[in-house]
Design an enzyme around this catalytic site. Structure first.
Site, PDB file in Angstrom:
ATOM      1  N   GLY A 146       0.819  -1.208   0.000  1.00  0.00           N
ATOM      2  CA  GLY A 146       0.000   0.000   0.000  1.00  0.00           C
ATOM      3  C   GLY A 146       0.847   1.248   0.000  1.00  0.00           C
ATOM      4  O   GLY A 146       2.003   1.228   0.429  1.00  0.00           O
ATOM      5  N   PHE A 175       0.635   9.421   3.397  1.00  0.00           N
ATOM      6  CA  PHE A 175       1.299   9.219   4.682  1.00  0.00           C
ATOM      7  C   PHE A 175       2.628   8.496   4.533  1.00  0.00           C
ATOM      8  O   PHE A 175       3.495   8.591   5.397  1.00  0.00           O
ATOM      9  CB  PHE A 175       0.396   8.396   5.609  1.00  0.00           C
ATOM     10  CG  PHE A 175      -0.011   7.079   5.004  1.00  0.00           C
ATOM     11  CD1 PHE A 175       0.837   5.985   5.028  1.00  0.00           C
ATOM     12  CD2 PHE A 175      -1.241   6.944   4.386  1.00  0.00           C
ATOM     13  CE1 PHE A 175       0.466   4.785   4.447  1.00  0.00           C
ATOM     14  CE2 PHE A 175      -1.612   5.740   3.802  1.00  0.00           C
ATOM     15  CZ  PHE A 175      -0.760   4.660   3.836  1.00  0.00           C
ATOM     16  N   ASP A 184     -11.798  10.263  10.271  1.00  0.00           N
ATOM     17  CA  ASP A 184     -11.244   9.893   8.967  1.00  0.00           C
ATOM     18  C   ASP A 184     -11.852   8.590   8.463  1.00  0.00           C
ATOM     19  O   ASP A 184     -11.146   7.744   7.920  1.00  0.00           O
ATOM     20  CB  ASP A 184      -9.725   9.775   9.056  1.00  0.00           C
ATOM     21  CG  ASP A 184      -9.045   9.912   7.689  1.00  0.00           C
ATOM     22  OD1 ASP A 184      -9.685  10.445   6.754  1.00  0.00           O
ATOM     23  OD2 ASP A 184      -7.882   9.493   7.555  1.00  0.00           O
TER      24      ASP A 184
END
Length: 381
Positions: A72, A76, A192
Protein backbone atom coordinates in the site's frame (compact mmCIF):
# COMPACT_ATOMS: atom_id res chain seq x y z
CA UNK A 1 -36.43 7.63 21.27
CA UNK A 2 -34.50 5.61 18.68
CA UNK A 3 -34.16 7.20 15.25
CA UNK A 4 -35.07 3.80 13.79
CA UNK A 5 -38.06 2.82 15.88
CA UNK A 6 -39.67 1.41 12.74
CA UNK A 7 -37.17 -1.44 12.72
CA UNK A 8 -37.77 -4.63 14.66
CA UNK A 9 -35.99 -5.01 17.96
CA UNK A 10 -34.62 -8.35 16.77
CA UNK A 11 -30.87 -7.96 16.44
CA UNK A 12 -28.51 -10.19 14.49
CA UNK A 13 -25.06 -10.02 16.06
CA UNK A 14 -22.62 -12.46 14.52
CA UNK A 15 -19.67 -10.40 15.66
CA UNK A 16 -20.38 -10.46 19.38
CA UNK A 17 -22.35 -8.00 21.42
CA UNK A 18 -19.91 -7.22 24.20
CA UNK A 19 -18.02 -3.94 24.04
CA UNK A 20 -14.65 -4.13 25.79
CA UNK A 21 -13.63 -1.21 27.96
CA UNK A 22 -10.65 0.97 27.07
CA UNK A 23 -7.34 -0.75 27.65
CA UNK A 24 -5.61 -0.59 31.01
CA UNK A 25 -2.49 -2.26 32.33
CA UNK A 26 -3.12 -5.22 34.68
CA UNK A 27 -2.99 -4.40 38.39
CA UNK A 28 -2.82 -0.67 37.75
CA UNK A 29 -5.31 2.15 38.34
CA UNK A 30 -7.70 2.77 35.48
CA UNK A 31 -6.45 5.45 33.14
CA UNK A 32 -8.71 7.36 30.80
CA UNK A 33 -7.73 8.02 27.22
CA UNK A 34 -7.48 11.72 27.97
CA UNK A 35 -5.14 11.25 30.92
CA UNK A 36 -2.72 9.10 28.96
CA UNK A 37 -2.72 11.38 25.91
CA UNK A 38 -1.92 14.35 28.14
CA UNK A 39 0.82 12.45 29.97
CA UNK A 40 2.45 11.40 26.71
CA UNK A 41 2.09 14.71 24.87
CA UNK A 42 5.79 14.83 24.00
CA UNK A 43 6.17 11.21 22.98
CA UNK A 44 4.96 7.70 23.86
CA UNK A 45 6.26 6.21 27.09
CA UNK A 46 7.63 2.70 27.47
CA UNK A 47 4.58 1.39 29.35
CA UNK A 48 1.95 2.00 26.68
CA UNK A 49 1.37 -1.71 26.03
CA UNK A 50 2.70 -1.55 22.45
CA UNK A 51 6.00 -3.21 21.58
CA UNK A 52 8.92 -0.95 20.70
CA UNK A 53 10.86 -2.09 17.62
CA UNK A 54 14.26 -1.04 16.34
CA UNK A 55 14.53 0.09 12.75
CA UNK A 56 16.80 -2.87 12.04
CA UNK A 57 14.15 -5.33 13.25
CA UNK A 58 11.57 -3.89 10.88
CA UNK A 59 14.03 -3.66 7.99
CA UNK A 60 14.73 -7.37 8.46
CA UNK A 61 11.01 -8.17 8.67
CA UNK A 62 10.32 -6.41 5.35
CA UNK A 63 13.48 -7.59 3.53
CA UNK A 64 14.88 -4.06 3.71
CA UNK A 65 11.56 -2.60 2.52
CA UNK A 66 11.75 -4.32 -0.85
CA UNK A 67 9.23 -3.50 -3.55
CA UNK A 68 7.95 -7.08 -3.48
CA UNK A 69 6.75 -6.50 0.10
CA UNK A 70 4.94 -3.25 -0.71
CA UNK A 71 1.17 -3.61 -0.23
CA UNK A 72 0.00 0.00 0.00
CA UNK A 73 1.02 3.59 -0.60
CA UNK A 74 -0.44 7.03 0.06
CA UNK A 75 0.19 10.55 1.29
CA UNK A 76 1.30 9.22 4.68
CA UNK A 77 3.98 6.89 3.31
CA UNK A 78 4.11 3.19 2.45
CA UNK A 79 2.78 -0.06 3.93
CA UNK A 80 4.81 -3.26 3.71
CA UNK A 81 4.03 -6.86 4.49
CA UNK A 82 6.58 -8.16 6.97
CA UNK A 83 7.38 -11.22 9.05
CA UNK A 84 8.60 -10.90 12.61
CA UNK A 85 10.99 -13.53 13.89
CA UNK A 86 10.33 -13.54 17.63
CA UNK A 87 7.59 -14.49 17.90
CA UNK A 88 6.94 -15.53 14.30
CA UNK A 89 4.12 -13.33 13.02
CA UNK A 90 3.05 -11.77 9.73
CA UNK A 91 2.46 -8.03 10.14
CA UNK A 92 1.80 -4.83 8.21
CA UNK A 93 4.50 -2.17 8.65
CA UNK A 94 3.57 1.42 7.88
CA UNK A 95 6.66 3.53 7.19
CA UNK A 96 5.73 7.19 7.43
CA UNK A 97 7.07 9.56 4.83
CA UNK A 98 9.19 12.11 6.71
CA UNK A 99 7.77 14.78 4.39
CA UNK A 100 4.30 13.27 4.16
CA UNK A 101 0.86 14.09 5.48
CA UNK A 102 1.20 12.22 8.76
CA UNK A 103 3.63 14.08 11.00
CA UNK A 104 4.95 13.61 14.52
CA UNK A 105 1.65 14.59 16.14
CA UNK A 106 -0.40 12.19 14.03
CA UNK A 107 2.14 9.41 14.71
CA UNK A 108 1.88 10.01 18.45
CA UNK A 109 -1.92 10.14 18.38
CA UNK A 110 -2.13 6.85 16.51
CA UNK A 111 0.26 5.08 18.90
CA UNK A 112 -1.62 6.36 21.95
CA UNK A 113 -5.10 5.69 20.62
CA UNK A 114 -4.45 2.16 19.43
CA UNK A 115 -2.47 1.31 22.57
CA UNK A 116 -5.44 2.28 24.74
CA UNK A 117 -8.44 1.28 22.66
CA UNK A 118 -9.08 -2.37 21.90
CA UNK A 119 -12.10 -3.73 20.08
CA UNK A 120 -12.91 -6.42 17.55
CA UNK A 121 -13.57 -3.75 14.93
CA UNK A 122 -10.40 -1.70 15.46
CA UNK A 123 -7.13 -2.79 13.85
CA UNK A 124 -4.66 -4.12 16.42
CA UNK A 125 -1.45 -2.11 16.89
CA UNK A 126 1.42 -4.47 17.66
CA UNK A 127 4.11 -1.84 18.12
CA UNK A 128 6.04 1.08 16.72
CA UNK A 129 9.53 2.37 15.93
CA UNK A 130 10.81 5.88 16.64
CA UNK A 131 14.52 5.49 15.87
CA UNK A 132 16.01 8.87 14.99
CA UNK A 133 13.74 10.46 12.41
CA UNK A 134 12.21 7.13 11.40
CA UNK A 135 8.55 6.66 12.30
CA UNK A 136 6.99 3.25 11.71
CA UNK A 137 3.82 1.56 12.95
CA UNK A 138 3.33 -2.21 13.10
CA UNK A 139 -0.18 -3.65 12.81
CA UNK A 140 -1.81 -7.02 12.56
CA UNK A 141 -1.76 -8.08 8.90
CA UNK A 142 -5.10 -7.93 7.13
CA UNK A 143 -4.82 -10.25 4.10
CA UNK A 144 -7.90 -8.96 2.31
CA UNK A 145 -6.70 -5.35 2.33
CA UNK A 146 -9.25 -2.54 2.46
CA UNK A 147 -12.92 -2.19 1.63
CA UNK A 148 -11.85 0.06 -1.24
CA UNK A 149 -9.98 -2.86 -2.81
CA UNK A 150 -13.14 -5.00 -2.88
CA UNK A 151 -15.70 -2.33 -3.68
CA UNK A 152 -14.13 0.41 -5.80
CA UNK A 153 -10.84 -0.92 -7.18
CA UNK A 154 -11.70 -4.40 -8.40
CA UNK A 155 -9.07 -6.38 -10.25
CA UNK A 156 -10.14 -7.86 -13.62
CA UNK A 157 -12.21 -10.95 -12.88
CA UNK A 158 -12.51 -10.15 -9.17
CA UNK A 159 -15.89 -11.12 -7.74
CA UNK A 160 -17.82 -8.14 -6.33
CA UNK A 161 -19.05 -8.18 -2.74
CA UNK A 162 -22.50 -9.70 -2.32
CA UNK A 163 -25.26 -7.85 -0.49
CA UNK A 164 -25.01 -9.72 2.81
CA UNK A 165 -21.25 -9.16 2.98
CA UNK A 166 -21.75 -5.44 2.39
CA UNK A 167 -24.20 -5.24 5.28
CA UNK A 168 -21.80 -7.23 7.47
CA UNK A 169 -18.96 -4.81 6.69
CA UNK A 170 -21.18 -1.79 7.38
CA UNK A 171 -22.25 -3.30 10.70
CA UNK A 172 -18.65 -3.96 11.74
CA UNK A 173 -17.56 -0.43 10.91
CA UNK A 174 -20.56 0.94 12.82
CA UNK A 175 -19.62 -1.10 15.89
CA UNK A 176 -16.09 0.27 15.78
CA UNK A 177 -17.38 3.85 15.67
CA UNK A 178 -19.90 3.18 18.44
CA UNK A 179 -17.10 1.87 20.66
CA UNK A 180 -15.10 5.06 20.13
CA UNK A 181 -18.13 7.26 20.83
CA UNK A 182 -19.71 5.40 23.75
CA UNK A 183 -17.07 3.26 25.46
CA UNK A 184 -13.86 5.30 25.27
CA UNK A 185 -13.31 7.73 28.16
CA UNK A 186 -13.49 10.48 27.06
CA UNK A 187 -15.15 9.69 23.75
CA UNK A 188 -13.05 9.63 20.61
CA UNK A 189 -14.06 11.16 17.28
CA UNK A 190 -12.47 9.13 14.49
CA UNK A 191 -12.57 11.93 11.90
CA UNK A 192 -11.24 9.89 8.97
CA UNK A 193 -13.83 7.23 8.18
CA UNK A 194 -13.59 6.19 4.53
CA UNK A 195 -13.52 2.99 2.51
CA UNK A 196 -9.72 2.87 2.30
CA UNK A 197 -9.47 3.01 6.11
CA UNK A 198 -11.75 0.02 6.67
CA UNK A 199 -9.63 -3.13 6.59
CA UNK A 200 -11.03 -6.65 6.22
CA UNK A 201 -9.96 -9.86 7.92
CA UNK A 202 -10.36 -13.26 6.20
CA UNK A 203 -13.99 -13.45 7.38
CA UNK A 204 -14.77 -9.93 6.08
CA UNK A 205 -14.92 -8.52 9.60
CA UNK A 206 -14.36 -4.76 9.27
CA UNK A 207 -11.59 -3.09 11.29
CA UNK A 208 -11.00 0.65 11.44
CA UNK A 209 -7.41 1.76 10.79
CA UNK A 210 -5.38 4.99 10.56
CA UNK A 211 -6.09 6.86 13.78
CA UNK A 212 -3.71 9.75 13.15
CA UNK A 213 -6.58 12.24 12.80
CA UNK A 214 -8.61 10.92 15.75
CA UNK A 215 -9.51 13.51 18.36
CA UNK A 216 -10.80 13.35 21.92
CA UNK A 217 -14.45 14.34 21.91
CA UNK A 218 -16.35 16.85 24.05
CA UNK A 219 -16.94 16.11 27.74
CA UNK A 220 -19.34 17.51 30.33
CA UNK A 221 -21.51 20.33 29.06
CA UNK A 222 -19.32 20.95 26.01
CA UNK A 223 -21.21 20.25 22.79
CA UNK A 224 -18.29 20.14 20.38
CA UNK A 225 -14.54 20.46 20.05
CA UNK A 226 -12.96 23.02 17.77
CA UNK A 227 -10.44 21.70 15.30
CA UNK A 228 -8.62 22.59 12.13
CA UNK A 229 -10.62 20.97 9.35
CA UNK A 230 -8.93 17.73 8.32
CA UNK A 231 -10.10 14.54 6.69
CA UNK A 232 -10.90 13.43 3.16
CA UNK A 233 -12.98 15.55 0.80
CA UNK A 234 -16.43 14.10 0.27
CA UNK A 235 -16.48 12.24 3.58
CA UNK A 236 -16.39 15.29 5.90
CA UNK A 237 -19.63 16.53 7.42
CA UNK A 238 -20.71 19.88 5.90
CA UNK A 239 -20.99 21.68 9.27
CA UNK A 240 -17.46 20.56 10.20
CA UNK A 241 -16.14 21.91 6.91
CA UNK A 242 -17.89 25.24 7.48
CA UNK A 243 -17.11 25.86 11.14
CA UNK A 244 -14.39 23.47 12.32
CA UNK A 245 -16.77 22.31 15.07
CA UNK A 246 -16.37 18.57 15.54
CA UNK A 247 -18.92 16.24 17.17
CA UNK A 248 -19.65 12.54 17.09
CA UNK A 249 -22.32 13.34 14.48
CA UNK A 250 -19.44 14.24 12.15
CA UNK A 251 -18.46 10.57 12.19
CA UNK A 252 -22.09 9.57 11.65
CA UNK A 253 -22.13 11.63 8.44
CA UNK A 254 -18.92 9.97 7.22
CA UNK A 255 -20.44 6.58 7.98
CA UNK A 256 -23.44 7.52 5.85
CA UNK A 257 -21.09 8.21 2.94
CA UNK A 258 -19.40 4.82 3.35
CA UNK A 259 -22.78 3.08 3.58
CA UNK A 260 -23.86 4.82 0.38
CA UNK A 261 -20.65 3.61 -1.29
CA UNK A 262 -21.45 0.06 -0.17
CA UNK A 263 -24.97 0.32 -1.55
CA UNK A 264 -24.05 1.92 -4.88
CA UNK A 265 -20.52 0.72 -5.61
CA UNK A 266 -19.67 4.33 -6.51
CA UNK A 267 -16.84 6.53 -5.28
CA UNK A 268 -17.82 9.51 -3.18
CA UNK A 269 -16.07 11.75 -5.72
CA UNK A 270 -15.65 10.43 -9.26
CA UNK A 271 -14.61 12.97 -11.89
CA UNK A 272 -14.93 10.36 -14.66
CA UNK A 273 -18.71 10.33 -14.34
CA UNK A 274 -21.12 12.90 -15.86
CA UNK A 275 -20.96 16.22 -14.01
CA UNK A 276 -24.27 15.74 -12.16
CA UNK A 277 -23.10 12.34 -10.86
CA UNK A 278 -19.54 13.20 -9.82
CA UNK A 279 -20.46 13.87 -6.17
CA UNK A 280 -22.13 10.73 -4.83
CA UNK A 281 -24.08 12.42 -2.03
CA UNK A 282 -25.33 15.26 -4.25
CA UNK A 283 -26.44 12.74 -6.88
CA UNK A 284 -28.22 10.57 -4.29
CA UNK A 285 -30.12 13.31 -2.44
CA UNK A 286 -33.08 13.61 -4.88
CA UNK A 287 -33.34 9.82 -5.03
CA UNK A 288 -33.60 9.70 -1.23
CA UNK A 289 -36.84 11.69 -1.56
CA UNK A 290 -38.43 9.26 -4.04
CA UNK A 291 -38.64 5.64 -2.83
CA UNK A 292 -39.76 4.48 -6.29
CA UNK A 293 -36.24 5.32 -7.50
CA UNK A 294 -34.31 3.57 -4.73
CA UNK A 295 -33.35 0.73 -7.06
CA UNK A 296 -31.28 3.25 -9.05
CA UNK A 297 -28.84 3.48 -6.13
CA UNK A 298 -28.07 -0.25 -6.12
CA UNK A 299 -24.66 -1.31 -7.40
CA UNK A 300 -25.11 -2.72 -10.94
CA UNK A 301 -22.52 -5.39 -10.13
CA UNK A 302 -25.01 -6.92 -7.69
CA UNK A 303 -27.10 -7.85 -10.76
CA UNK A 304 -30.28 -7.33 -8.76
CA UNK A 305 -29.35 -9.98 -6.20
CA UNK A 306 -30.55 -8.32 -3.00
CA UNK A 307 -33.79 -8.18 -0.99
CA UNK A 308 -35.83 -5.15 -2.02
CA UNK A 309 -36.84 -4.37 1.57
CA UNK A 310 -33.25 -4.60 2.78
CA UNK A 311 -32.07 -2.23 0.05
CA UNK A 312 -34.81 0.29 0.85
CA UNK A 313 -34.07 0.26 4.56
CA UNK A 314 -30.31 0.51 4.03
CA UNK A 315 -30.91 3.59 1.88
CA UNK A 316 -33.14 5.03 4.62
CA UNK A 317 -30.32 4.55 7.16
CA UNK A 318 -27.82 6.23 4.83
CA UNK A 319 -30.20 9.15 4.25
CA UNK A 320 -30.61 9.70 8.00
CA UNK A 321 -26.84 9.64 8.54
CA UNK A 322 -26.36 12.16 5.73
CA UNK A 323 -28.94 14.64 7.00
CA UNK A 324 -27.78 18.25 6.71
CA UNK A 325 -28.78 18.94 10.32
CA UNK A 326 -26.39 17.11 12.70
CA UNK A 327 -28.92 16.78 15.52
CA UNK A 328 -31.26 14.83 13.24
CA UNK A 329 -28.62 12.21 12.46
CA UNK A 330 -28.96 8.99 14.46
CA UNK A 331 -26.65 7.71 17.17
CA UNK A 332 -24.37 4.88 16.09
CA UNK A 333 -26.21 2.57 18.51
CA UNK A 334 -29.39 3.19 16.50
CA UNK A 335 -27.52 2.55 13.26
CA UNK A 336 -26.27 -0.77 14.64
CA UNK A 337 -29.80 -1.81 15.60
CA UNK A 338 -31.05 -1.00 12.10
CA UNK A 339 -28.19 -2.74 10.29
CA UNK A 340 -28.46 -5.80 12.53
CA UNK A 341 -32.11 -6.07 11.57
CA UNK A 342 -31.16 -5.74 7.89
CA UNK A 343 -28.65 -8.55 8.28
CA UNK A 344 -31.37 -10.77 9.70
CA UNK A 345 -33.93 -9.85 7.03
CA UNK A 346 -31.38 -10.24 4.21
CA UNK A 347 -30.89 -13.88 5.13
CA UNK A 348 -34.60 -14.67 4.99
CA UNK A 349 -36.02 -12.48 2.19
CA UNK A 350 -36.53 -12.94 -1.51
CA UNK A 351 -35.44 -10.37 -4.03
CA UNK A 352 -38.75 -8.72 -4.87
CA UNK A 353 -41.08 -8.35 -7.83
CA UNK A 354 -40.44 -9.34 -11.44
CA UNK A 355 -40.83 -5.72 -12.51
CA UNK A 356 -38.14 -4.59 -10.10
CA UNK A 357 -35.89 -7.47 -11.16
CA UNK A 358 -36.26 -6.36 -14.78
CA UNK A 359 -35.34 -2.79 -13.83
CA UNK A 360 -32.29 -4.07 -11.99
CA UNK A 361 -31.28 -6.21 -14.96
CA UNK A 362 -31.59 -3.27 -17.35
CA UNK A 363 -29.58 -1.07 -15.01
CA UNK A 364 -26.87 -3.71 -14.82
CA UNK A 365 -26.65 -4.04 -18.60
CA UNK A 366 -26.46 -0.25 -19.00
CA UNK A 367 -23.62 -0.09 -16.52
CA UNK A 368 -21.48 -2.98 -17.72
CA UNK A 369 -19.41 -0.88 -20.09
CA UNK A 370 -18.96 1.84 -17.46
CA UNK A 371 -17.98 -0.46 -14.62
CA UNK A 372 -15.58 -2.54 -16.68
CA UNK A 373 -13.14 0.38 -16.70
CA UNK A 374 -13.18 2.84 -13.78
CA UNK A 375 -13.77 0.31 -11.00
CA UNK A 376 -11.17 -2.18 -12.10
CA UNK A 377 -7.88 -0.64 -11.06
CA UNK A 378 -4.91 -1.35 -8.83
CA UNK A 379 -5.05 -0.08 -5.28
CA UNK A 380 -3.96 -1.25 -1.83
CA UNK A 381 -4.49 -0.19 1.77
Amino acid sequence: MSCFSCFSSKVLDNEGSSMPAPYKQPNSPKRTTGEVVAKNANGPSNNMGARIFTFRELATATKNFRQECLIGEGGFGRVYKGKLENPAQVVAVKQLDRNGLQGQREFLVEVLMLSLLHHRNLVNLIGYCADGDQRLLVYEYMPLGSLEDHLLDLEPGQKPLDWNTRIKIALGAAKGIEYLHDEADPPVIYRDLKSSNILLDPEYVAKLSDFGLAKLGPVGDTLHVSSRVMGTYGYCAPEYQRTGYLTNKSDVYSFGVVLLELISGRRVIDTMRPSHEQNLVTWALPIFRDPTRYWQLADPLLRGDYPEKSLNQAIAVAAMCLHEEPTVRPLMSDVITALSFLGASSNSSNTGSNHLQQNRSNKYQDAVQWDSSPRYANSQM
